[in-house]
Design a protein around this motif. Structure first.
Motif, PDB file in Angstrom:
ATOM      1  N   LYS A   1       0.830  -1.209   0.000  1.00  0.00           N
ATOM      2  CA  LYS A   1       0.000   0.000   0.000  1.00  0.00           C
ATOM      3  C   LYS A   1       0.861   1.254   0.000  1.00  0.00           C
ATOM      4  O   LYS A   1       0.591   2.203  -0.740  1.00  0.00           O
ATOM      5  CB  LYS A   1      -0.941  -0.007   1.204  1.00  0.00           C
ATOM      6  CG  LYS A   1      -1.814   1.243   1.292  1.00  0.00           C
ATOM      7  CD  LYS A   1      -2.896   1.113   2.351  1.00  0.00           C
ATOM      8  CE  LYS A   1      -2.332   1.082   3.735  1.00  0.00           C
ATOM      9  NZ  LYS A   1      -3.414   1.090   4.772  1.00  0.00           N
ATOM     10  N   GLN A   2       1.906   1.259   0.814  1.00  0.00           N
ATOM     11  CA  GLN A   2       2.747   2.446   0.888  1.00  0.00           C
ATOM     12  C   GLN A   2       3.467   2.695  -0.428  1.00  0.00           C
ATOM     13  O   GLN A   2       3.595   3.853  -0.864  1.00  0.00           O
ATOM     14  CB  GLN A   2       3.766   2.319   2.027  1.00  0.00           C
ATOM     15  CG  GLN A   2       4.472   3.623   2.342  1.00  0.00           C
ATOM     16  CD  GLN A   2       3.506   4.735   2.721  1.00  0.00           C
ATOM     17  OE1 GLN A   2       2.676   4.572   3.631  1.00  0.00           O
ATOM     18  NE2 GLN A   2       3.575   5.864   2.021  1.00  0.00           N
ATOM     19  N   ALA A   3       3.943   1.633  -1.067  1.00  0.00           N
ATOM     20  CA  ALA A   3       4.600   1.788  -2.370  1.00  0.00           C
ATOM     21  C   ALA A   3       3.634   2.387  -3.389  1.00  0.00           C
ATOM     22  O   ALA A   3       4.008   3.260  -4.187  1.00  0.00           O
ATOM     23  CB  ALA A   3       5.123   0.438  -2.852  1.00  0.00           C
ATOM     24  N   LEU A   4       2.387   1.930  -3.350  1.00  0.00           N
ATOM     25  CA  LEU A   4       1.380   2.442  -4.283  1.00  0.00           C
ATOM     26  C   LEU A   4       1.029   3.895  -3.976  1.00  0.00           C
ATOM     27  O   LEU A   4       0.937   4.731  -4.885  1.00  0.00           O
ATOM     28  CB  LEU A   4       0.128   1.558  -4.214  1.00  0.00           C
ATOM     29  CG  LEU A   4      -1.030   1.952  -5.120  1.00  0.00           C
ATOM     30  CD1 LEU A   4      -0.621   1.942  -6.587  1.00  0.00           C
ATOM     31  CD2 LEU A   4      -2.226   1.019  -4.890  1.00  0.00           C
ATOM     32  N   LEU A   5       0.848   4.224  -2.693  1.00  0.00           N
ATOM     33  CA  LEU A   5       0.524   5.598  -2.318  1.00  0.00           C
ATOM     34  C   LEU A   5       1.648   6.559  -2.714  1.00  0.00           C
ATOM     35  O   LEU A   5       1.387   7.668  -3.209  1.00  0.00           O
ATOM     36  CB  LEU A   5       0.277   5.677  -0.813  1.00  0.00           C
ATOM     37  CG  LEU A   5      -1.016   5.026  -0.301  1.00  0.00           C
ATOM     38  CD1 LEU A   5      -1.046   5.029   1.221  1.00  0.00           C
ATOM     39  CD2 LEU A   5      -2.248   5.735  -0.862  1.00  0.00           C
TER      40      LEU A   5
ATOM     41  N   ILE B   1       1.445   7.080  -6.501  1.00  0.00           N
ATOM     42  CA  ILE B   1       0.320   7.943  -6.887  1.00  0.00           C
ATOM     43  C   ILE B   1       0.601   9.387  -6.491  1.00  0.00           C
ATOM     44  O   ILE B   1       0.317  10.322  -7.254  1.00  0.00           O
ATOM     45  CB  ILE B   1      -0.987   7.437  -6.233  1.00  0.00           C
ATOM     46  CG1 ILE B   1      -1.383   6.080  -6.822  1.00  0.00           C
ATOM     47  CG2 ILE B   1      -2.116   8.450  -6.424  1.00  0.00           C
ATOM     48  CD1 ILE B   1      -2.548   5.425  -6.108  1.00  0.00           C
ATOM     49  N   GLU B   2       1.177   9.587  -5.313  1.00  0.00           N
ATOM     50  CA  GLU B   2       1.458  10.928  -4.818  1.00  0.00           C
ATOM     51  C   GLU B   2       2.396  11.695  -5.746  1.00  0.00           C
ATOM     52  O   GLU B   2       2.268  12.915  -5.910  1.00  0.00           O
ATOM     53  CB  GLU B   2       2.056  10.837  -3.413  1.00  0.00           C
ATOM     54  CG  GLU B   2       2.379  12.178  -2.766  1.00  0.00           C
ATOM     55  CD  GLU B   2       1.144  13.019  -2.500  1.00  0.00           C
ATOM     56  OE1 GLU B   2       1.257  14.262  -2.499  1.00  0.00           O
ATOM     57  OE2 GLU B   2       0.049  12.435  -2.293  1.00  0.00           O
ATOM     58  N   ARG B   3       3.333  10.985  -6.383  1.00  0.00           N
ATOM     59  CA  ARG B   3       4.250  11.682  -7.276  1.00  0.00           C
ATOM     60  C   ARG B   3       3.777  11.656  -8.735  1.00  0.00           C
ATOM     61  O   ARG B   3       4.545  11.916  -9.656  1.00  0.00           O
ATOM     62  CB  ARG B   3       5.657  11.098  -7.159  1.00  0.00           C
ATOM     63  CG  ARG B   3       5.823   9.646  -7.579  1.00  0.00           C
ATOM     64  CD  ARG B   3       7.305   9.246  -7.499  1.00  0.00           C
ATOM     65  NE  ARG B   3       7.528   7.878  -7.913  1.00  0.00           N
ATOM     66  CZ  ARG B   3       7.577   6.831  -7.091  1.00  0.00           C
ATOM     67  NH1 ARG B   3       7.389   7.011  -5.790  1.00  0.00           N
ATOM     68  NH2 ARG B   3       7.812   5.623  -7.557  1.00  0.00           N
ATOM     69  N   ASP B   4       2.485  11.357  -8.921  1.00  0.00           N
ATOM     70  CA  ASP B   4       1.858  11.364 -10.245  1.00  0.00           C
ATOM     71  C   ASP B   4       2.532  10.407 -11.219  1.00  0.00           C
ATOM     72  O   ASP B   4       2.736  10.716 -12.398  1.00  0.00           O
ATOM     73  CB  ASP B   4       1.853  12.784 -10.835  1.00  0.00           C
ATOM     74  CG  ASP B   4       0.889  13.701 -10.106  1.00  0.00           C
ATOM     75  OD1 ASP B   4      -0.116  13.180  -9.567  1.00  0.00           O
ATOM     76  OD2 ASP B   4       1.137  14.908 -10.061  1.00  0.00           O
TER      77      ASP B   4
END
Length: 421
Positions: A58-62, A65-68
């Motif tokens: 989850k953290q890797a995915l977040l 996503i956060e860095r577009d």
């Protein structure tokens, strides 16, 4: 619940057995809108080997996503895809001395199977494919033709062709491989020389039938001798479900192609691939296509899952220990309740127990749901209770689920005994 009954198609199935509305999930737990928790021994039919909302994934995915980071990319090059290919090579292929090219198909298992069948036919110039009794490979037309289950085949609405079906290992005491080899050697057998054989090493929906290493090795020799490609469908049995990353590893064989989906995406995100020997990579650009063959979010979580769980043998040892825990419980149930059960089936954490009939299995599944655990059935008559918990489950959580199963079994046995008397 009204909106589902009013608007969702009747083709739904799992929700018919577990009619509650889920709002949250974590690890091996599902939670409903009213806060009721259920142990998940279904695991997205094998798509959630690493559990729900795995923290590392989850953290890797977040972060991505956060860095577009790129989400949709067709088959464009992306850093996420490069990272996945690097992780797959470093943690899976090279340690097993496997040399495969990777084809990204549409994001479903059945699409990967379609691609593998198409490529086998293209490379060999032959059309027939050998499939096996009780096999399940998907519900699109080509994969469905290779699927044995009459319920699923009945939904096709058309003739399903291009397949010759052979008895699987230990099917009704019939030696399917002797039959296959004899027919391949007989010019008057009527068997069109196949492009490939397509099989599951452990048949998931077919009832957790596990092929022996000797059977798999013999099949590999037959394929090699006759120039027939071997395709292993590892969509449900792969990614550690049977104890090793690939289900075929204990047999020491190397398939010509391997299909992966379900848990290859790590987080339950849609993703599917075909692993193929380099000399088979004879596709023309775009010849097998798909708008969503570039799910970069799945590439991110897939790479993280490989890095987190497959860099050494720690996770395999955990799976083996939990498998032994399940084995002890199921074998005890088999000994205690010969009126209910006939055999323990499967491998690793792809285990189940065969009931005398589908009604018993359904009663156990229903009772487990009532007591806080979701567990499904498999097999030709839905007679096998199928234990499919996340591979990451703890010893204590697994014990809790096995206790629920044991309690329900005692209740079902008591009811059947009273009814008989």
């Amino acid at each position: 619940m009204d909106i589902f009954h009013q608007k969702e198609s009747k083709v739904r199935s799992y929700s018919n057995h577990f009619p509650v509305v889920f709002t949250q999930a974590k690890g091996c737990w599902l939670e409903t809108e009213d806060g009721h928790k259920y142990l998940d021994f279904l695991s997205g039919a094998g798509a959630l080997n690493y559990g729900h909302n795995n923290d590392a994934l989850k953290q890797a995915l977040l972060d991505y996503i956060e860095r577009d980071g790129l989400t949709h990319g067709l088959d464009l090059y992306s850093q996420a895809k490069a990272d996945f290919l690097t992780a797959l090579t470093q943690y899976i292929l090279e340690p097993r001395s496997l040399d495969y090219k990777v084809q990204f198909t549409g994001p479903t298992g059945t699409n990967a199977v379609e691609a593998a069948m198409k490529l086998a036919r293209k490379v060999t110039g032959r059309t027939n494919i050998i499939a096996f009794t009780n096999g399940f490979h998907g519900c699109s037309s080509g994969a469905l033709a290779a699927t044995g289950n009459q319920h699923h085949r009945g939904g096709a609405g058309m003739a399903l062709s291009g397949i010759t079906r052979i008895p699987y290992d230990d099917y009704a005491d019939v030696d399917g491989l002797t039959l296959l080899e004899t027919m391949l050697n007989d010019n008057s057998s009527g068997l069109d020389k196949p492009a490939a054989v397509l099989l599951e090493v452990v048949q998931g929906e077919g009832g957790l039938n596990a092929a022996s290493n000797l059977w798999l090795q013999r099949l590999r020799r037959i394929c090699t001798a006759h120039g027939v490609l071997m395709i292993v469908d590892d969509i449900q049995a792969g990614c550690g479900r049977t104890g090793t990353f690939f289900s075929f590893e204990p047999a020491g064989i190397v398939p010509d192609m391997v299909t992966l989906s379900k848990s290859i995406g790590g987080y339950g995100l849609p993703m599917a691939i075909v692993l193929l020997k380099p000399e088979l990579d004879q596709w023309l650009p775009g010849e097998h296509n798909g708008t969503f063959r570039g799910n970069n979010h799945a590439f991110v979580t897939a790479a993280k899952a490989l890095e987190t769980y497959w860099a050494d043998h720690t996770f395999e040892r955990h799976i083996r220990q939990r498998s032994e825990q399940v084995n002890r419980s199921l074998n005890k149930a088999l000994d205690l309740y010969p009126n209910l059960f006939s055999q323990v089936k499967g491998r690793g954490l792809m285990k189940g127990i065969a009931c005398k009939n589908g009604e018993i299995a359904a009663a156990i599944s229903e009772g487990c749901f009532h007591d806080g655990m979701i567990i499904e059935t498999a097999g030709p008559d839905d007679e096998v209770v199928k234990f499919f918990c996340p591979l990451t489950i703890t010893e204590a959580e697994l014990a809790q689920g096995l206790d629920i199963f044991t309690g329900v079994v005692a209740e079902v046995s008591s009811k059947i005994t009273k009814k008989a008397s």
